[in-house]
Every structure is written in structure tokens, then in C-alpha cells.
Design an enzyme around this catalytic site. Structure first.
Site, mmCIF file in Angstrom:
data_model
loop_
_atom_site.group_PDB
_atom_site.id
_atom_site.type_symbol
_atom_site.label_atom_id
_atom_site.label_comp_id
_atom_site.label_asym_id
_atom_site.label_seq_id
_atom_site.Cartn_x
_atom_site.Cartn_y
_atom_site.Cartn_z
ATOM 1 C CE LYS A 17 -0.675 -14.499 2.170
ATOM 2 N NZ LYS A 17 -1.051 -13.120 2.505
ATOM 3 C CD GLN A 71 -3.264 -11.759 -4.046
ATOM 4 O OE1 GLN A 71 -3.838 -12.755 -4.444
ATOM 5 N NE2 GLN A 71 -2.071 -11.423 -4.456
ATOM 6 N N GLY A 118 3.710 -10.749 -2.787
ATOM 7 C CA GLY A 118 5.159 -10.545 -2.711
ATOM 8 C C GLY A 118 5.708 -10.602 -1.313
ATOM 9 C CG HIS A 119 6.927 -13.457 0.544
ATOM 10 N ND1 HIS A 119 5.639 -13.919 0.486
ATOM 11 C CD2 HIS A 119 7.710 -14.393 0.008
ATOM 12 C CE1 HIS A 119 5.653 -15.099 -0.081
ATOM 13 N NE2 HIS A 119 6.888 -15.412 -0.376
HETATM 14 P P1 IMP Z 1 -5.001 -6.518 -7.920
HETATM 15 O O1 IMP Z 1 -4.861 -7.836 -7.230
HETATM 16 O O2 IMP Z 1 -3.708 -5.988 -8.456
HETATM 17 O O3 IMP Z 1 -6.098 -6.505 -8.928
HETATM 18 O O4 IMP Z 1 -5.436 -5.446 -6.791
HETATM 19 C C1 IMP Z 1 -6.719 -5.505 -6.167
HETATM 20 C C2 IMP Z 1 -6.626 -5.152 -4.689
HETATM 21 O O5 IMP Z 1 -5.899 -6.173 -4.011
HETATM 22 C C3 IMP Z 1 -5.869 -3.856 -4.382
HETATM 23 O O6 IMP Z 1 -6.440 -3.265 -3.228
HETATM 24 C C4 IMP Z 1 -4.464 -4.321 -4.053
HETATM 25 O O7 IMP Z 1 -3.768 -3.409 -3.229
HETATM 26 C C5 IMP Z 1 -4.790 -5.609 -3.305
HETATM 27 N N1 IMP Z 1 -3.691 -6.594 -3.337
HETATM 28 C C6 IMP Z 1 -3.323 -7.396 -4.362
HETATM 29 N N2 IMP Z 1 -2.299 -8.187 -3.997
HETATM 30 C C7 IMP Z 1 -2.038 -7.911 -2.708
HETATM 31 C C8 IMP Z 1 -1.100 -8.439 -1.757
HETATM 32 O O8 IMP Z 1 -0.328 -9.358 -2.020
HETATM 33 N N3 IMP Z 1 -1.139 -7.886 -0.514
HETATM 34 C C9 IMP Z 1 -2.022 -6.916 -0.173
HETATM 35 N N4 IMP Z 1 -2.914 -6.407 -1.025
HETATM 36 C C10 IMP Z 1 -2.929 -6.897 -2.285
#
Ligand code: IMP
Length: 460
Positions: free
Chosen positions: A21, A247, A45-46
Site C-alpha cells: 500500500k 493492515q 509499516g513501510h
Molecule cells: P496486532 O495488530 O499487533 O494486534 O496483531 C494482530 C495480527 O495482525 C497479527 O497477526 C499481526 O501479525 C497482524 N498485523 C498487524 N499489523 C500488520 C501489518 O501492518 N501487516 C501485516 N500484518 C499485521
């Protein structure tokens, strides 16, 4: 008569995040005057390379790289002020002016050190109990959203009132320290270095958290804004806005592979609620999908391949695609493109167009498998079911398609793509019933095939 109001585009991840993205937001920012984050936090993050300096953005929209573009952090974002200032300082070291162009909603719930402590201690408790971990980023995202929904969160606007802030903080600490020590065994848990200055005997201390928040309050004050009002005014004055999702759809708290999801709504509709604009202001929704699938963390993934054995297609995706997370450095799981999943994504987001990224990663694979449905308990289904249990029982139904040997890196015209690559894209559009608007053929901004420009389409 044509409206003089701005046109607005929403960009969302159509799979499990990490679809690329950042590049598209950067590319579309050239046509926007404002870029808005509306959910998530510094779990996203990027990486960007600016004037030769490598920096990772987790919170600040990458639109900040375009001089003159304003960036907004909407009320739907959970905000770590510590991370925000780390990023601001990183950008300033690369001579990017941030403070005069960044507006932060007073309604953002704050992420404080005890949220991260709860996040990592809970994941450890799941592991000890023999349950599959969610695989969170450990940044405190889930616990911060829990406080928001429980109506006890400290928000950005509380920073303006030190006494009220202190009182609310004491109440929160009493609650969360009880949880940490009594239920999560925090006294015997080894927290990482970042949390150590805030903790003693498994409890989070009032003083360092409060002192740091007050320091941030001072620095944040000039950027605190009524983001909803500012966005509505900018729109009325003709500004084009870009809403940048973080996400991906399958990590959405409602529509994702629950419970293996993040804690916010990642779908396009939340661009309105998470920033304070009406849904009628969202004119075009662009879904970003990789030409294959990846996911980090736990949870079902129907088309997952073995991505660790050299010589396999999964290994090819993992290595050629450099599939490692920017935020946590974890390897991403890899698998075939899932069009039945994307169909679900198209529905819950109301996708107007698709952007397929990393097409070039598939160069050289002799044969591609495209998932078009599943066998679920012996019955054929054409749409990804709801929730992790049923998704885990899905056996993918694949169509085989020939690959291409030629390099597609840097191709900028659709007609210049190998015929089999065109067929692959056309089949994706057909199964999902969403047109392909953009194809990305390398991380480079210029290496982009544009079939429909979302801003032009939004103006129709
Ligand atoms: P949380 O957002 O840290 O609570 O993580 C919950 C789930 O979302 C986990 O499987 C993370 O690896 C995934 N996740 C959170 N942020 C990202 C992202 O930016 N990219 C990919 N996966 C994400």
C-alpha cells in the site's frame, strides 16, 4: 454543473496486509492535498529511502514525502506519542518538514507502556497454555482498543489537562497492574529492554509513564486538531483526500479470520468513522492485492505453501519477494493468489478497482495456481467463509494457469506484459468481478501500469 468539492479515494489492503500500500499511497499522493490514516497504530509499516536515508514509517502517512501535502491522523488510530516523535525526528534528520503539515485528532486513544506490557504478557500466556498465539506485533494495539471500547482510554485531548490525566492514569494502572501480576504472571516474565524503564516487579510505574506523557503533551500541542472539521473544510474547498488503510481486510476485527486479526476495522467504511467524515465523501475504493498471498502471525491461510524449502514456488515467493515484515522482521508465510478470498474482500469494502502489486515476483514460475473456491466439509463454496474455524477447514480449488519466463520488472504498459501475465490478471478480475485499475511491477514509483486512475474515476 460539476462540483468544485474535492474527490476522495480510499486505499485498503485486500488480503492480510503488506500488499504494498505504501508505494500506491505515495503514487496517489501526487494527486491529493491531504492523506489520512483512520485505523490501526504503529503495527503498520513501510520502509522509505529518503535522500539516501532509510527510514520506516509506522504512523505518519507516507504522503508526508510530498511537499505541500497535509497529513492527518484520525480518531480511529491508536496513538503512541513516543513512536510518533521517533518518526518525526527520523524524517527531520532527512530534512523532511513534518510538524507544520501533521494534524493529530484529539480523539485518538493513547497507547501507553502498559498496553505493550499486556500485549506481550498475554501472548506468552497463550503460549504457556498451549493455545496458538495471535502472533501480534507486541505494540499494545489490542489492549489500547480494549480501553477505548471500555470507555476508559486516555485520549490525546486528555493531555491538555494534567490533573485529569494523572487521575485517569492511576485508575488504569491499578486495573492493568492487577491483570499483569495476578493473571499474566508478569513478576516472572522477562520484558524487553524498551519496557524495562517503566516497570518494577512486573508492574508498570506511574511516574515514568506520567512524566513521559507530559513531555509529549508539550510537543504535540501545536499538532492537535479537530481533524473531522479540518477534513470537511478541506473537502469543501476542493482538496482531494486520500484515506490510507493499514493492515488488510482479512485482519479486520469483524470481517477477518477472527480471532487471528488485529483490533480495528480495516475495511473501507471505517475511513469515514475513523476520521469523522460522512460515507458519501468516499468516492472510490482501491483494493491492493499482491499477485500471490502472504500473512504474518498465526491463523488460517487456505492457499499457504511450503515457503521454506528451496526450489518450491513458495520459497520463490518468499525470497524473490523479500517477504519479511517491516515492523517485526518476521518472515511472512506465502501462498497462491486466492480469488475467492478477494471476492469477500471486494464485497466488504465495496471495491471499485484492484491494484495488483509484485506481479514481477511471479516471473519465471512455469505454472501458477489460482484459487477460485474451496471444498468446505465436502461442499463447494465460491466465497471465503466467515471466521477462523470454517476458513481452517477450507481446501482450495485451484485453476492451473501457465506462467511466463520473461521479466516484467519495470513494465509500464499493459500491452508490454507477457500474454500469460495479462491472462492471469484478467482471470483475477473475472472471478472477483472487480476491474484491475493498476499493476505494480517493482517498488519504484515509476514502475506502474495505470489502466484507470482512481482520481479520474472518482471525478466521473
Ligand atoms: P496486532 O495488530 O499487533 O494486534 O496483531 C494482530 C495480527 O495482525 C497479527 O497477526 C499481526 O501479525 C497482524 N498485523 C498487524 N499489523 C500488520 C501489518 O501492518 N501487516 C501485516 N500484518 C499485521
Amino acid at each position: 454543473m460539476k462540483s468544485t468539492k474535492g474527490r476522495n479515494v480510499v486505499v485498503v489492503g485486500a488480503q492480510w496486509g503488506d500488499e504494498g500500500k505504501g508505494k500506491l499511497v505515495d503514487w496517489l499522493s501526487a494527486q491529493a492535498q491531504g492523506v489520512v490514516r483512520f485505523q490501526g497504530g504503529h503495527n503498520a509499516g513501510h520502509t522509505l529511502v529518503i535522500n539516501g536515508v532509510k527510514t520506516a514509517l509506522h504512523l505518519i502517512p507516507s504522503g508526508i514525502m510530498h511537499p505541500g501535502v497535509k497529513c492527518y491522523i484520525g480518531n480511529g488510530v491508536v496513538l503512541s506519542a513516543a513512536k510518533l516523535f521517533e518518526e518525526i525526528e527520523g524524517l527531520e534528520r532527512a530534512d523532511v518538514e513534518v510538524r507544520s503539515r501533521l494534524r493529530v485528532s484529539e480523539g485518538c486513544p493513547l497507547i501507553l507502556p502498559f498496553h505493550a506490557a499486556l500485549d506481550v504478557a498475554r501472548e506468552a500466556a497463550l503460549e504457556r497454555g498451549g493455545t496458538e498465539k495471535i502472533g501480534t506485533t507486541g505494540r499494545g494495539i489490542g489492549p489500547a482498543y480494549e480501553d477505548k471500547i471500555a470507555r476508559r482510554a486516555l485520549r490525546v485531548q486528555d493531555l491538555k489537562y494534567p490533573e485529569r490525566f494523572a487521575a485517569k492514569l492511576r485508575t488504569l494502572l491499578a486495573l492493568h497492574n492487577h491483570m499483569l501480576t495476578t493473571f499474566l504472571g508478569s513478576r516472572d516474565f522477562e520484558f524487553g529492554d524498551a519496557l524495562k524503564p517503566y516497570m518494577r516487579d512486573g508492574e508498570v510505574l506511574f511516574e515514568p509513564v506520567y512524566a513521559q506523557a507530559m513531555r509529549h503533551a508539550e510537543q504535540l500541542r501545536p499538532m492537535i486538531a479537530d481533524v473531522s472539521c479540518e477534513l470537511n473544510e478541506a473537502h469543501a474547498h476542493g482538496a482531494n483526500l486520500l484515506f490510507e488503510g493499514a493492515q488488510g481486510t482479512l485482519l479486520d476485527i469483524d470481517h477477518g479470520t477472527y480471532p487471528y486479526v488485529t483490533s480495528s476495522n480495516c475495511v473501507a467504511g471505517n475511513a469515514a468513522a475513523g476520521s469523522g467524515v460522512g460515507p458519501g465523501m468516499l468516492h472510490y475504493v482501491l483494493g491492493i492485492a499482491k499477485a500471490y498471498c502472504t500473512r504474518v502471525g498465526g491463523g488460517p491461510f487456505p492457499t499457504e505453501l511450503d515457503w521454506q524449502t528451496p526450489g518450491t514456488p513458495g520459497y520463490h515467493m518468499s525470497t524473490v519477494g523479500v517477504e519479511k515484515g517491516v515492523t517485526t522482521g518476521r518472515s511472512r508465510r506465502c501462498g497462491w493468489f486466492d480469488a475467492a478470498l478477494l471476492k469477500r474482500s471486494a464485497q466488504v469494502n465495496g471495491l471499485n478497482g484492484l491494484c495488483i502489486t509484485k506481479l514481477d515476483v511471479l516471473d519465471g514460475l512455469p505454472q501458477l495456481s489460482l484459487c477460485v473456491g474451496y471444498l468446505l466439509d465436502g461442499e463447494r463454496v465460491d466465497l471465503l467463509p466467515v471466521g477462523a474455524d470454517e476458513i481452517a477447514r477450507c481446501e482450495p480449488i485451484y485453476e492451473q494457469m501457465p506462467g511466463w519466463a520473461e521479466s516484467t520488472v519495470g513494465v509500464t504498459r499493459y500491452e508490454s506484459l507477457p500474454v500469460n501475465a495479462q491472462r492471469y490478471l484478467e482471470r483475477i478480475a473475472q472471478v472477483t468481478d472487480v476491474p484491475v485499475a493498476i499493476v505494480s511491477t517493482s517498488p519504484d514509483r515509476e514502475h506502474t501500469i495505470v489502466l484507470h486512475n482512481p482520481y479520474a474515476a472518482a471525478a466521473d
